[in-house]
Design a protein around this motif. Sequence first.
Motif, PDB file in Angstrom:
ATOM      1  N   UNK A 158     -10.651  15.525  72.699  1.00 45.55           N
ATOM      2  CA  UNK A 158     -10.949  14.168  73.157  1.00 45.55           C
ATOM      3  C   UNK A 158     -10.304  13.144  72.227  1.00 45.55           C
ATOM      4  N   UNK A 159     -10.308  13.443  70.937  1.00 42.57           N
ATOM      5  CA  UNK A 159      -9.734  12.523  69.951  1.00 42.57           C
ATOM      6  C   UNK A 159      -8.204  12.635  69.873  1.00 42.57           C
ATOM      7  N   UNK A 160      -7.631  13.672  70.480  1.00 41.23           N
ATOM      8  CA  UNK A 160      -6.189  13.893  70.380  1.00 41.23           C
ATOM      9  C   UNK A 160      -5.550  14.044  71.768  1.00 41.23           C
ATOM     10  N   UNK A 161      -5.637  13.005  72.604  1.00 41.47           N
ATOM     11  CA  UNK A 161      -4.952  13.086  73.906  1.00 41.47           C
ATOM     12  C   UNK A 161      -3.439  13.097  73.700  1.00 41.47           C
ATOM     13  N   UNK A 162      -2.729  13.411  74.759  1.00 41.92           N
ATOM     14  CA  UNK A 162      -1.266  13.512  74.676  1.00 41.92           C
ATOM     15  C   UNK A 162      -0.633  12.239  74.129  1.00 41.92           C
ATOM     16  N   UNK A 163      -1.147  11.094  74.526  1.00 43.01           N
ATOM     17  CA  UNK A 163      -0.560   9.822  74.070  1.00 43.01           C
ATOM     18  C   UNK A 163      -0.658   9.678  72.548  1.00 43.01           C
ATOM     19  N   UNK A 164      -1.799  10.053  71.984  1.00 38.49           N
ATOM     20  CA  UNK A 164      -1.950   9.962  70.528  1.00 38.49           C
ATOM     21  C   UNK A 164      -1.054  10.977  69.821  1.00 38.49           C
TER      22      UNK A 164
END
Length: 196
Positions: A158-164
Motif C-alpha cells: 500500500x505504501x509502495x504503489x507503482x507510481x512511488x
Amino acid sequence: MASRLIAAAGLEAVTIRDVAEAANCSTAIVSHYFRNKRELLILTYYSSIDMSQARCDRVLAADREDLRAFTAEFMPLDEERLIEWKIWLAFWARAVADPEIAEIQRGCVTRARDAFLGVMRTLDAKDLLIAGLDLREEAQRILMLLMGMAVQVMFDPVDWPAKRQQAMVDAELRKLYRPGRIPPGLMAAEAALERA
C-alpha cells in the motif's frame, strides 16, 4: 502454476499435490516430469529468471539506451513481476544453506549487474552520463536499490504503489546523466511528479 503457489505460500508449504491440483492433473503426471519437489522448485526458479530475462531482452532490442524502461523490467510494478520477486526472495533465503541455489543466485545477480553495466556503457560512450562515474559501482547501486525497494513493496504494498516506485528510481537515474542530457522520459516523469 508453481510460481503462484510459491508466491502465495512459500517454498516449504508447496507440495507436488498442490501443483498437480493447480494444473488440474494427477500427482503421477507431475511426478513423471519432476523427480522430486526440489527439482520442481528449482525449475520454477529458473523459469522466473528466464521470464524476467526475456522481458529485459525485448527492451534492449527496442532501445539499448532506454535505462528507465530497462530498469522498470526489474521492478515489482505489476502482479507478474511481484510474483517473480516473491519467488526470488524465497529462494534467496534458501541460498544461505544450499550451495546450488546460492550459485544460481550469484549468477542471476551477476547477469543483472552486467546488463545494467552494458546499458550504462552505451550511454557513457555517447557522452550522456556524468564524466568519471564508476559504471560498475553505479550498476551495482541501481541493482541494490531495486532489491531493497522490492522487499519494501512485498511487505508494504500500500505504501509502495507503482507510481512511488517509479519516482524513487527515476530520481536515482536522473543523477547519472549530464545536465541537459537527461532523456525525455525521465524529464517527463520529473515534471509529472512536480504537478502531482
